[in-house]
Motif scaffolding. Sequence first.
Motif, mmCIF file in Angstrom:
data_model
loop_
_atom_site.group_PDB
_atom_site.id
_atom_site.type_symbol
_atom_site.label_atom_id
_atom_site.label_comp_id
_atom_site.label_asym_id
_atom_site.label_seq_id
_atom_site.Cartn_x
_atom_site.Cartn_y
_atom_site.Cartn_z
ATOM 1 N N ALA A 113 34.241 42.724 58.036
ATOM 2 C CA ALA A 113 34.731 41.483 58.834
ATOM 3 C C ALA A 113 35.947 41.757 59.587
ATOM 4 O O ALA A 113 35.993 41.288 60.708
ATOM 5 C CB ALA A 113 35.246 40.440 57.800
ATOM 6 N N ASP A 117 35.968 41.655 63.933
ATOM 7 C CA ASP A 117 37.124 40.825 64.304
ATOM 8 C C ASP A 117 38.121 41.890 65.517
ATOM 9 O O ASP A 117 38.133 41.147 66.633
ATOM 10 C CB ASP A 117 38.213 40.586 63.608
ATOM 11 C CG ASP A 117 37.943 39.054 62.564
ATOM 12 O OD1 ASP A 117 37.079 38.558 62.953
ATOM 13 O OD2 ASP A 117 38.586 39.043 61.756
ATOM 14 N N GLU A 124 28.739 39.519 63.340
ATOM 15 C CA GLU A 124 29.282 38.161 63.167
ATOM 16 C C GLU A 124 30.208 38.182 62.078
ATOM 17 O O GLU A 124 29.863 37.850 60.895
ATOM 18 C CB GLU A 124 28.127 37.238 63.014
ATOM 19 C CG GLU A 124 28.546 35.673 62.947
ATOM 20 C CD GLU A 124 29.598 35.365 64.328
ATOM 21 O OE1 GLU A 124 30.510 34.778 64.040
ATOM 22 O OE2 GLU A 124 28.959 35.592 65.590
ATOM 23 N N SER A 125 31.607 38.262 62.398
ATOM 24 C CA SER A 125 32.593 38.506 61.505
ATOM 25 C C SER A 125 32.917 37.250 60.540
ATOM 26 O O SER A 125 33.382 37.316 59.251
ATOM 27 C CB SER A 125 33.943 38.666 61.860
ATOM 28 O OG SER A 125 34.318 37.890 62.871
ATOM 29 N N LYS A 126 32.294 35.868 61.079
ATOM 30 C CA LYS A 126 32.530 34.836 60.461
ATOM 31 C C LYS A 126 31.831 34.632 59.044
ATOM 32 O O LYS A 126 32.385 34.260 58.150
ATOM 33 C CB LYS A 126 32.290 33.286 61.259
ATOM 34 C CG LYS A 126 33.342 33.110 62.347
ATOM 35 C CD LYS A 126 33.043 31.938 63.062
ATOM 36 C CE LYS A 126 34.311 31.510 64.118
ATOM 37 N NZ LYS A 126 33.860 30.375 64.755
ATOM 38 N N SER A 127 30.617 35.337 59.364
ATOM 39 C CA SER A 127 29.864 35.405 57.755
ATOM 40 C C SER A 127 30.216 36.237 57.003
ATOM 41 O O SER A 127 30.039 35.898 55.848
ATOM 42 C CB SER A 127 28.261 35.867 58.439
ATOM 43 O OG SER A 127 27.875 34.720 59.426
ATOM 44 N N TRP A 129 33.353 36.873 56.565
ATOM 45 C CA TRP A 129 34.631 36.407 55.965
ATOM 46 C C TRP A 129 34.341 35.226 55.017
ATOM 47 O O TRP A 129 34.889 34.891 54.026
ATOM 48 C CB TRP A 129 35.515 35.765 57.300
ATOM 49 C CG TRP A 129 36.188 36.823 57.792
ATOM 50 C CD1 TRP A 129 36.178 36.941 59.350
ATOM 51 C CD2 TRP A 129 37.396 37.611 57.271
ATOM 52 N NE1 TRP A 129 37.315 38.100 59.533
ATOM 53 C CE2 TRP A 129 37.865 38.339 58.277
ATOM 54 C CE3 TRP A 129 37.922 37.966 55.991
ATOM 55 C CZ2 TRP A 129 38.799 39.487 58.109
ATOM 56 C CZ3 TRP A 129 38.671 38.710 55.843
ATOM 57 C CH2 TRP A 129 39.264 39.521 57.079
ATOM 58 N N ARG A 130 33.127 34.668 55.366
ATOM 59 C CA ARG A 130 32.873 33.388 54.414
ATOM 60 C C ARG A 130 32.386 34.169 53.197
ATOM 61 O O ARG A 130 32.686 33.495 52.047
ATOM 62 C CB ARG A 130 31.828 32.654 55.088
ATOM 63 C CG ARG A 130 31.349 31.357 54.081
ATOM 64 C CD ARG A 130 30.194 30.727 54.874
ATOM 65 N NE ARG A 130 29.874 29.493 54.319
ATOM 66 C CZ ARG A 130 30.555 28.320 54.497
ATOM 67 N NH1 ARG A 130 31.381 28.230 55.335
ATOM 68 N NH2 ARG A 130 30.151 27.257 53.802
#
Length: 234
Positions: A113, A117, A124-127, A129-130
Amino acid sequence: MDGLTLQIALRKWCELLDVHAGRDKILRITGYICTLISDLPGTRDTPVSKKILIVGRQISNSRTINRLLDDLPMLNRTLSYGVGSNEKDQIIRISNLISNAINTCYYPLEHIAWLGDQGVLAVESKSFWRAVSYCWASTMYLAIVRTVRTISMLVQHRRHTMHSGKPSDSECMKFRRGMIQELLSLIQQMSDMGLAVNSIPGFLWGGKLKPRHTGFLGIVSTFISIAKLLRLVP
């Protein structure tokens, strides 16, 4: 405050800063103090608040970078625990095994993640981080299960001792110390659980806590962990 007290306080502070865990806790509580102050009446939505948040974010980033080195220590802890054959209670054993497995995945996911960034990896770093947040929330839930189980075992042992006869002063002291330690751990874990769930938007209270709330929870959790590191907990 006399000279001896100051000397003891300075020594304790240096003991904390001399170890990686201690420095991480100092950075963590400082970051959450920044978060809390930025959302207090009088500072909220002001230039000062924005500057404080910048400091808090940089501190959080530095902790993330430091955790790039935590994979091997975590793997070592997992391998050292093994299958938990020395664990007497099965609930604690199973929860530890699951936690170890989750934590072993946590750090690589966080690294990916972070690299996303920074634009190093095309992901897709958001995935990720989730996924990191779900790992954090899961391990906190399992930690709460272990602590509640330990408290239950302490109470059961206390009742058994009472039925067998009047417990000795040392047994009473041991019970009180155990309860204080476990209750503090429970407060710490519940605070971290609140933070972990809040980092998952759309899940339970995820994304609904104000910065002052997350700041308060983070300060409480980290203060207890610092007290443990300094052996201030009875």
